[in-house]
Design a protein around this motif. Structure first.
Motif, PDB file in Angstrom:
ATOM      1  N   CYS A 189     -32.585  28.743   8.043  1.00  0.00           N
ATOM      2  CA  CYS A 189     -31.912  29.657   7.108  1.00  0.00           C
ATOM      3  C   CYS A 189     -30.579  30.104   7.695  1.00  0.00           C
ATOM      4  CB  CYS A 189     -32.810  30.868   6.855  1.00  0.00           C
ATOM      5  SG  CYS A 189     -32.016  32.158   5.874  1.00  0.00           S
ATOM      6  N   CYS A 231     -31.216  34.147   8.323  1.00  0.00           N
ATOM      7  CA  CYS A 231     -32.142  34.734   9.309  1.00  0.00           C
ATOM      8  C   CYS A 231     -32.732  33.712  10.274  1.00  0.00           C
ATOM      9  CB  CYS A 231     -33.268  35.465   8.579  1.00  0.00           C
ATOM     10  SG  CYS A 231     -34.548  34.360   7.952  1.00  0.00           S
ATOM     11  N   GLY A 242     -34.876  31.528   9.718  1.00  0.00           N
ATOM     12  CA  GLY A 242     -36.250  31.142   9.359  1.00  0.00           C
ATOM     13  C   GLY A 242     -36.296  29.718   8.812  1.00  0.00           C
ATOM     14  N   CYS A 280     -35.837  30.167   1.917  1.00  0.00           N
ATOM     15  CA  CYS A 280     -36.263  30.605   3.249  1.00  0.00           C
ATOM     16  C   CYS A 280     -37.628  31.267   3.155  1.00  0.00           C
ATOM     17  CB  CYS A 280     -35.242  31.571   3.849  1.00  0.00           C
ATOM     18  SG  CYS A 280     -35.792  32.246   5.429  1.00  0.00           S
ATOM     19  N   CYS A 283     -36.983  35.185   4.725  1.00  0.00           N
ATOM     20  CA  CYS A 283     -36.208  36.235   4.034  1.00  0.00           C
ATOM     21  C   CYS A 283     -36.040  35.973   2.541  1.00  0.00           C
ATOM     22  CB  CYS A 283     -34.835  36.427   4.696  1.00  0.00           C
ATOM     23  SG  CYS A 283     -33.623  35.168   4.283  1.00  0.00           S
TER      24      CYS A 283
HETATM   25 ZN    ZN Z   1     -33.892  33.568   5.861  1.00  0.00          ZN
END
Ligand code: ZN
Ligand code: SAH
Ligand code: TMP
Length: 407
Positions: free
Chosen positions: A4, A7, A9, A44, A47
């Motif tokens: 991501c 973040c 992720g 993601c 998030c």
């Molecule tokens: Zn994210």
């Protein structure tokens, strides 16, 4: 898995829109644009940010030949005039107020701020449109807004009361740098206000054409709330907007600086209830995209076989996704009408359909016009009422393929 951009992720892919050109690369017939990239979308798992899996370098999209002029729609001109009034009344009631806009384009919003005599600065890297903003009395720098360029203007500008961006934040994969820049220039009580196409509307309307090179993110209250937290901000207000097929205006402030309006909680709850956090929602969306693509291609093929003359209306960036995904070219759509001089006399990117002046639509011989600028439907159908009165039909594909009006 892809990481991501917000973040780090894991991003789960849910949509493949195939090889695509740059959506705004309108070229003369003798000059073929060869750049393509693989357009894929994912979400993601940490998030919730919906984003592309690959990134096109920003200089390839935004440059001196950029052909999108915001003032091309009278409804949008009115929207931005009202937005300017709202921002000035709400946040600029004191002496020395400062307004900054990211992606001010041809000055459609900032010209009102300039006219009111407020200190302001527009960041607009596309010289084609920045020049028009300047001619309207707007102070513009042709730099990309990010942490470095923001810092460079800190001394001459003073702290910003409002940093505003319309249809631009979703264009910026490098939001970490952008929010760091905002953090530097924003006054303690200042706000970051931005509006972009809303994920909830894209899912509800199957408007997959909102996904193209420039639209890197499809935001939601959930993802923007997470983004804000990561950078010491807080999402303090949200408002749904009816423009561009459904958008949300997000207001961010420094954490704790302003009260959080109840609309934020309400939108977060509504998103959860409507399944925006559920992977099955995206699987179903992808299936509907395929169905719309197939239906549009079948309808256009049938119309051609019946000998009907089919054209397009609005050489939008969005249409690049539809045309290239479905493999629609000049054999199915003869020409596309558009009011932008910078697009006329050129070909639609990838699909190679000639763009002609919208003024000529009044005398069109077409039986059917595909409404590519469906987000401006009201304005266009009002201006071109004679088309339907003469028996012409609009072919729409959002939320589903359907012929409207005429015989
Ligand atoms: Zn994210
Ligand atoms: N705000 C206008 C324009 C949207 S188009 C409107 O809502 O109609 C997006 C604009 O953002 C383009 O004019 C593009 O040149 C500009 N842009 C792209 N990256 C940018 C950046 N990093 N900083 C400022 N503007 C940017
Ligand atoms: P957009 O959907 O990204 O705003 O792009 C709209 C395109 O449609 C843009 O190229 C201008 C064109 N257009 C017309 O040709 N006639 C119109 O009445 C309107 C509103 C837009």
């Amino acid at each position: 898995m892809t990481r991501c951009r917000i973040c780090s992720g894991d991003v789960q892919k849910f949509l493949d829109l195939g090889e695509q050109p740059l959506s705004d690369a309108f070229r003369p017939a003798d000059e073929i644009a060869s750049f393509t990239y693989h357009l894929q979308m994912g979400r993601c798992l940490t998030c919730g940010a919906v984003q592309q899996l690959a990134e096109v370098p920003r200089e390839q999209m935004f440059h001196a030949d950029y052909p999108y002029f915001s003032s091309g729609s009278s409804r949008m001109r009115e929207h931005f005039r009202r937005t300017a009034e709202h921002l000035m009344a709400e946040y600029c009631g004191h002496d020395g107020a400062v307004v900054v806009e990211i992606g001010c384009n041809d000055g459609v919003m900032l010209e009102h701020v300039a006219r009111a005599g407020l200190a302001h600065l527009g960041f607009e890297p596309s010289a084609s449109v920045a020049e028009v903003a300047r001619s309207r009395g707007v102070r513009v720098t042709t730099e990309f807004f990010d942490a470095d360029s923001a810092r460079a203007h800190l001394g001459s500008l003073g702290a910003a009361d409002v940093v505003y961006a319309a249809n631009t934040m979703c264009h910026l994969p490098y939001l970490d740098s952008v929010l760091a820049g905002v953090e530097e220039i924003l006054a303690p009580q200042g706000v970051l206000v931005f509006e972009d196409p809303y994920l909830g509307d894209v899912i509800a309307k199957t408007s997959f054409d909102q996904i193209y090179d420039e639209h890197f993110y499809l935001f939601s209250a959930q993802s923007v709330s997470g983004l804000a937290c990561q950078h010491g901000f807080e999402l303090v207000d949200v408002e749904r907007l009816p423009v561009h097929g459904g958008e949300v205006r997000y207001t961010l402030a420094r954490a704790g600086a302003r009260p959080v309006r109840p609309a934020v909680r309400a939108m977060l709850d509504a998103e959860a209830a409507s399944g925006l956090g559920d992977p099955a929602t995206y699987v179903a969306f992808a299936a509907r995209v395929t169905a719309v693509r197939d239906d549009l291609l079948a309808t256009l093929t049938r119309l051609r076989d019946e000998g009907r003359e089919v054209v397009g209306y609005g050489a939008t960036a969005k249409s690049a996704t539809v045309l290239n995904l479905a493999g629609i070219g000049p054999d199915l759509i003869d020409r596309v009408y558009d009011s932008t001089p910078a697009k006329q006399g050129r070909l639609t990117p990838g699909s190679g359909i000639p763009v002609v002046a919208a003024d000529d639509f009044a005398s069109t011989t077409a039986d059917v016009a595909v409404l590519f600028a469906w987000n401006h439907a009201e304005e266009i159908k009002t201006n071109e009422a004679a088309f339907e009165q003469g028996g012409g039909q609009w072919l729409e594909y959002v939320p589903e393929v359907r012929l409207v009006g005429g015989r």
